[in-house]
Design a protein around this motif. Sequence first.
Motif, short mmCIF file in Angstrom:
data_model
loop_
_atom_site.label_atom_id
_atom_site.label_comp_id
_atom_site.label_asym_id
_atom_site.label_seq_id
_atom_site.Cartn_x
_atom_site.Cartn_y
_atom_site.Cartn_z
N GLN A 226 0.83 -1.21 0.00
CA GLN A 226 0.00 0.00 0.00
C GLN A 226 0.86 1.26 0.00
O GLN A 226 0.54 2.24 -0.67
CB GLN A 226 -0.92 -0.02 1.22
N ARG A 227 1.96 1.20 0.74
CA ARG A 227 2.89 2.34 0.77
C ARG A 227 3.50 2.56 -0.62
O ARG A 227 3.61 3.70 -1.08
CB ARG A 227 3.99 2.08 1.80
N ILE A 228 3.89 1.48 -1.28
CA ILE A 228 4.46 1.60 -2.63
C ILE A 228 3.43 2.18 -3.59
O ILE A 228 3.75 3.03 -4.43
CB ILE A 228 4.94 0.23 -3.13
N ALA A 229 2.18 1.73 -3.47
CA ALA A 229 1.11 2.24 -4.35
C ALA A 229 0.92 3.74 -4.14
O ALA A 229 0.72 4.49 -5.11
CB ALA A 229 -0.18 1.48 -4.09
N ARG A 230 0.98 4.20 -2.88
CA ARG A 230 0.82 5.64 -2.61
C ARG A 230 1.98 6.42 -3.20
O ARG A 230 1.78 7.48 -3.82
CB ARG A 230 0.74 5.89 -1.10
N ILE A 231 3.19 5.94 -3.01
CA ILE A 231 4.37 6.65 -3.53
C ILE A 231 4.32 6.71 -5.06
O ILE A 231 4.64 7.74 -5.67
CB ILE A 231 5.66 5.96 -3.06
N ASN A 232 3.89 5.61 -5.69
CA ASN A 232 3.82 5.56 -7.15
C ASN A 232 2.57 6.23 -7.71
O ASN A 232 2.39 6.30 -8.93
CB ASN A 232 3.86 4.11 -7.63
N ARG A 233 1.66 6.65 -6.79
CA ARG A 233 0.36 7.22 -7.19
C ARG A 233 -0.40 6.24 -8.08
O ARG A 233 -0.96 6.59 -9.12
CB ARG A 233 0.56 8.55 -7.90
N SER A 234 -0.40 5.00 -7.62
CA SER A 234 -1.05 3.93 -8.35
C SER A 234 -2.14 3.32 -7.47
O SER A 234 -2.50 3.88 -6.44
CB SER A 234 -0.01 2.86 -8.74
N VAL A 235 -2.70 2.20 -7.91
CA VAL A 235 -3.78 1.56 -7.16
C VAL A 235 -3.39 0.12 -6.84
O VAL A 235 -2.59 -0.51 -7.54
CB VAL A 235 -5.10 1.56 -7.98
N MET A 236 -3.98 -0.36 -5.75
CA MET A 236 -3.80 -1.75 -5.36
C MET A 236 -4.89 -2.61 -5.99
O MET A 236 -5.99 -2.11 -6.30
CB MET A 236 -3.88 -1.87 -3.84
N PRO A 237 -4.63 -3.89 -6.19
CA PRO A 237 -5.71 -4.78 -6.63
C PRO A 237 -6.80 -4.84 -5.56
O PRO A 237 -6.54 -4.66 -4.37
CB PRO A 237 -5.02 -6.14 -6.79
N GLU A 238 -8.05 -5.08 -5.97
CA GLU A 238 -9.13 -5.21 -5.01
C GLU A 238 -9.10 -6.58 -4.36
O GLU A 238 -8.74 -7.57 -4.99
CB GLU A 238 -10.48 -5.00 -5.70
N GLY A 239 -9.51 -6.62 -3.11
CA GLY A 239 -9.61 -7.90 -2.44
C GLY A 239 -8.63 -8.06 -1.30
O GLY A 239 -8.07 -7.09 -0.77
N LYS A 240 -8.37 -9.30 -0.96
CA LYS A 240 -7.55 -9.66 0.19
C LYS A 240 -6.25 -10.29 -0.29
O LYS A 240 -6.24 -11.11 -1.21
CB LYS A 240 -8.31 -10.63 1.08
N LEU A 241 -5.14 -9.89 0.34
CA LEU A 241 -3.83 -10.46 0.00
C LEU A 241 -3.75 -11.87 0.58
O LEU A 241 -3.90 -12.07 1.79
CB LEU A 241 -2.71 -9.59 0.57
N VAL A 242 -3.52 -12.83 -0.30
CA VAL A 242 -3.48 -14.22 0.13
C VAL A 242 -2.26 -14.89 -0.48
O VAL A 242 -1.99 -14.78 -1.67
CB VAL A 242 -4.76 -14.99 -0.31
N GLU A 243 -1.51 -15.56 0.34
CA GLU A 243 -0.37 -16.38 -0.11
C GLU A 243 -0.27 -17.57 0.83
O GLU A 243 -0.60 -17.47 2.01
CB GLU A 243 0.95 -15.59 -0.06
N PRO A 244 0.17 -18.70 0.34
CA PRO A 244 0.39 -19.82 1.24
C PRO A 244 1.57 -19.55 2.17
O PRO A 244 2.59 -19.00 1.75
CB PRO A 244 0.70 -20.99 0.29
N VAL A 245 1.40 -19.88 3.44
CA VAL A 245 2.49 -19.77 4.39
C VAL A 245 3.45 -20.93 4.15
O VAL A 245 3.04 -22.09 4.15
CB VAL A 245 1.98 -19.78 5.85
N LEU A 246 4.70 -20.62 3.95
CA LEU A 246 5.67 -21.64 3.58
C LEU A 246 6.45 -22.07 4.81
O LEU A 246 7.16 -21.28 5.43
CB LEU A 246 6.62 -21.08 2.51
N GLU A 247 6.26 -23.34 5.20
CA GLU A 247 6.90 -23.85 6.41
C GLU A 247 8.36 -24.18 6.18
O GLU A 247 9.22 -23.91 6.99
CB GLU A 247 6.16 -25.10 6.89
N LYS A 248 8.67 -24.83 5.05
CA LYS A 248 10.04 -25.24 4.76
C LYS A 248 10.74 -24.11 4.02
O LYS A 248 10.35 -23.74 2.92
CB LYS A 248 10.04 -26.51 3.91
N ARG A 249 11.79 -23.59 4.65
CA ARG A 249 12.42 -22.41 4.09
C ARG A 249 13.93 -22.57 4.05
O ARG A 249 14.54 -23.06 4.99
CB ARG A 249 12.10 -21.17 4.93
#
Length: 497
Positions: free
Chosen positions: A248-271
């Motif tokens: 969101q901070r990057i979008a504000r600095i770039n004067r752009s927009v974020m995608p609509e919805g919820k940010l979802v990614e699988p939590v990765l246990e093995k790293r």
Amino acid sequence: MASRQSEPVTILSLRKLSVAVPEPQPKALPPIESKTFTVEEAVETIGFGRFHIALFLIMGSTGVAEAMEIMLIAVVSPVIRCEWQLENWQVALVTTMVFFGYMVFSILFGLLADRYGRWKILFISFLWGAYFSLLTSFSPSYIWFVFLRTMVGCGVSGHAQGLIIKTEFLPTKYRGFMLPLSQVFWLAGSLLIIGLASVVIPTIGWRWLIRIASIPGIILILAFKFIPESARFNVSTGNTQAALATLQRIARINRSVMPEGKLVEPVLEKRGRFMDLLDAKYLRTTLQIWVIWLGISFAYYGVILASAELLERDLVCGSKSKSDTVVVVGDSEENRSPCYCHMFAPSDYRTMIISTVGEIALNPLNILGINFLGRRLSLSITMGCTAVFFLLLNICTSSAGLIGFLFMLRALVAANFNTIYIYTAEVYPTTMRALGMGTSGSLCRIGAMLAPFISQVLMSASFLGALCLFSSVCVLCAISAFTLPIETKGRALQQIK
């Protein structure tokens, strides 16, 4: 009187019917809460803007500090050779130990960065490097100098996390253009240290040169607060809120927009497991990348050190410089050991500057090759040309011809590094990207550790033999690059294996 029975009454109602086809009702849009997006989709939607320019300038400037620390050895070698009366192998050992520290800590920092974050490791590495660099200027002896420069090499190894942060924030179509431009910062650092050396060493000495060279690293430590942790890393560890806030901070600095919805990614246990690099899916790629990294580093630092050696010892066409001064070590006859003491002249510094400028000479062609020919073919072409120009160094030529060959060699080896950095950062998923870069960087330091003994020891004994060895390694790397199993051109960064 009997009551009359009531009869049921039926009521008919007529309604006018319309024969027109009813208009279709629009389907209800799903609520915004039900929509989801990934970090990759957010990065592509936000696009390139002011944030990425600031990121490029700050993270790219890590190359200035790294170049100054690495190139420092090339310009200081003639001075410490004279001051401590060193032989060839002792001068070569300094560079080798710097890259030994780099090799060991590249793997360690890669593991830690995949577990605890890229930003933290980058910050620690700059503190470490600046501290030990300052201490080096107070070295009372050759042994202390070697030890402290080894510690500097350990710190510099963490600077690769700056490239990973840039890679993970850049949209796909800009990576092939912006990452090669980072070479400008390495060039700036190389030119700066050579220019400073030409002024500082003859006047106030090499110790002050080292102190001045540590200043960019200290300044960058203060600038790091403006750069956030990688959103890809945060979301992969389950810290979705931090990743969302960053995007969101990057979008504000770039004067752009974020995608609509919820940010979802699988939590990765093995790293960040080393064995993941040797998984069946990546085994061949990993092994070939390691060969390429080792060969490119061997050639790159071989060119840098060979340039200094050619100027210091005048080995072209088998001649020796008439200005060499023989320093005798020891009093007795059996302990006498000749050490060549030849300080760089202003013309030598000019030759080093001209050849160093060559590092950006092929940048436009390198960018075109990366984006249109692909990473693999572009790298195989530049590695093949590097092999040819190593052999051309054996031709007896004028000073201008030597400068021209060194100029092209520096341009080619820099292009090789550009391409393999991009390829390695793109080919591995987020869970093992820093480890992949760290391990590759560590293996490549084996080449850097060997380069001094070829450029500063073997080249004195057999000039053609040293050049043939450099050329053969480049041919092997060209074949490995051409046969890489995965092409990353236009490919989105992978989150999981």
